[in-house]
Scaffold this active site. Sequence first.
Site, PDB file in Angstrom:
ATOM      1  N   ASP A  89     -11.864  -0.404   1.897  1.00 11.59           N
ATOM      2  CA  ASP A  89     -10.953  -0.188   3.012  1.00 11.59           C
ATOM      3  C   ASP A  89     -11.712  -0.087   4.333  1.00 11.59           C
ATOM      4  OD1 ASP A  89      -8.514   0.148   4.204  1.00 11.59           O
ATOM      5  OD2 ASP A  89      -8.231   2.223   3.571  1.00 11.59           O
ATOM      6  N   GLU A 139      -7.902   1.560  -2.963  1.00 11.76           N
ATOM      7  CA  GLU A 139      -8.596   1.267  -1.710  1.00 11.76           C
ATOM      8  C   GLU A 139      -9.564   2.405  -1.422  1.00 11.76           C
ATOM      9  OE1 GLU A 139      -5.874   0.338   1.417  1.00 11.76           O
ATOM     10  OE2 GLU A 139      -4.849  -1.232   0.252  1.00 11.76           O
ATOM     11  N   GLU A 152       0.849  -1.193   0.000  1.00 11.69           N
ATOM     12  CA  GLU A 152       0.000   0.000   0.000  1.00 11.69           C
ATOM     13  C   GLU A 152       0.883   1.241   0.000  1.00 11.69           C
ATOM     14  OE1 GLU A 152      -3.496   2.170   2.718  1.00 11.69           O
ATOM     15  OE2 GLU A 152      -2.628   0.256   3.341  1.00 11.69           O
ATOM     16  N   GLU A 154      -5.914  -6.023   8.415  1.00  6.12           N
ATOM     17  CA  GLU A 154      -5.006  -4.936   8.782  1.00  6.12           C
ATOM     18  C   GLU A 154      -4.612  -5.022  10.261  1.00  6.12           C
ATOM     19  OE1 GLU A 154      -5.955  -1.086   6.372  1.00  6.12           O
ATOM     20  OE2 GLU A 154      -7.861  -1.774   7.204  1.00  6.12           O
ATOM     21  N   ASN A 174      -4.926   4.966  -1.926  1.00  3.80           N
ATOM     22  CA  ASN A 174      -6.160   5.317  -1.219  1.00  3.80           C
ATOM     23  C   ASN A 174      -6.945   6.385  -1.956  1.00  3.80           C
ATOM     24  OD1 ASN A 174      -6.077   3.843   1.533  1.00  3.80           O
ATOM     25  ND2 ASN A 174      -4.006   4.663   1.304  1.00  3.80           N
TER      26      ASN A 174
END
Length: 259
Positions: free
Chosen positions: A154, A125, A35, A211, A93
């Site tokens: 997310d 995401e 990420e 996560e 993101n």
Amino acid sequence: MPDADDVLRGLWRREFRAYLQPKFDLRTGKVDAAEVLARWHHPTRGVLGPASFIPLMTRKQWLDELLFELLEQGLALQLKLHEQGALLGLAFNVSLGQLQNSLFIDGLKTRLLRHRLPLSMLTFEITEDDPADAAGCVEQLNRLSNLGVRLSMDDFGTGYSSLLRLCQVPFHEIKLAGDFTRFVGRPGRHQAVIRHALALAEELGVSLVVEGIETVEQRDSLEQMGARVGQGFFCAKPMLIDTFEGWMTKPYRDFRAQS
């Protein structure tokens, strides 16, 4: 806290840097995706985290500029690694608020079409950070998906993340919020939510990324429950691109040795 003029100068001067945090296989430790996160290398305040600039950028509608900067840095790394024989998927993101602007997808498309690698190696995401217009978001998310990229929901299980959205948009991935990982291995409702999230992902045919994994015990408990991919300090903290390159080329690390 930095003010708007300071943040704008930082964007102009390209002081915002891409940091990468790996997504790893809980069984083997293998990393084939990461990420992309933002850090501000401020000339006088040092390295600043997102809390120092994301709220202001959101209010000022500058998140697009930040994303495009991170995209440029991330895609350059992806191409470099590919030329060295390594394949690395990257995730960026995007907030639902950004998707409210119909021009956002156009600007993103222009940049992505310059990339020489398959766009399926990129994931966006989606952070459902506000109760945005549902119909408009679905249309924009489908436009984004039609570019050939992967979509990820997310922070699943928190905020405004919506089960209905999973039925309306072709998501490829669900990211289970780290809020649940803290309680893994303990009896209770958090454990039940994790089990059902894993079952939901399997039923929908999408990947689930857990996560916030920080300990061996969390990793082991999640693996025993059937989780396959995770992210968190147990594997690595976010790293500058140069640091990440060196980290990726180290000899294979046996995660079992950490047990």
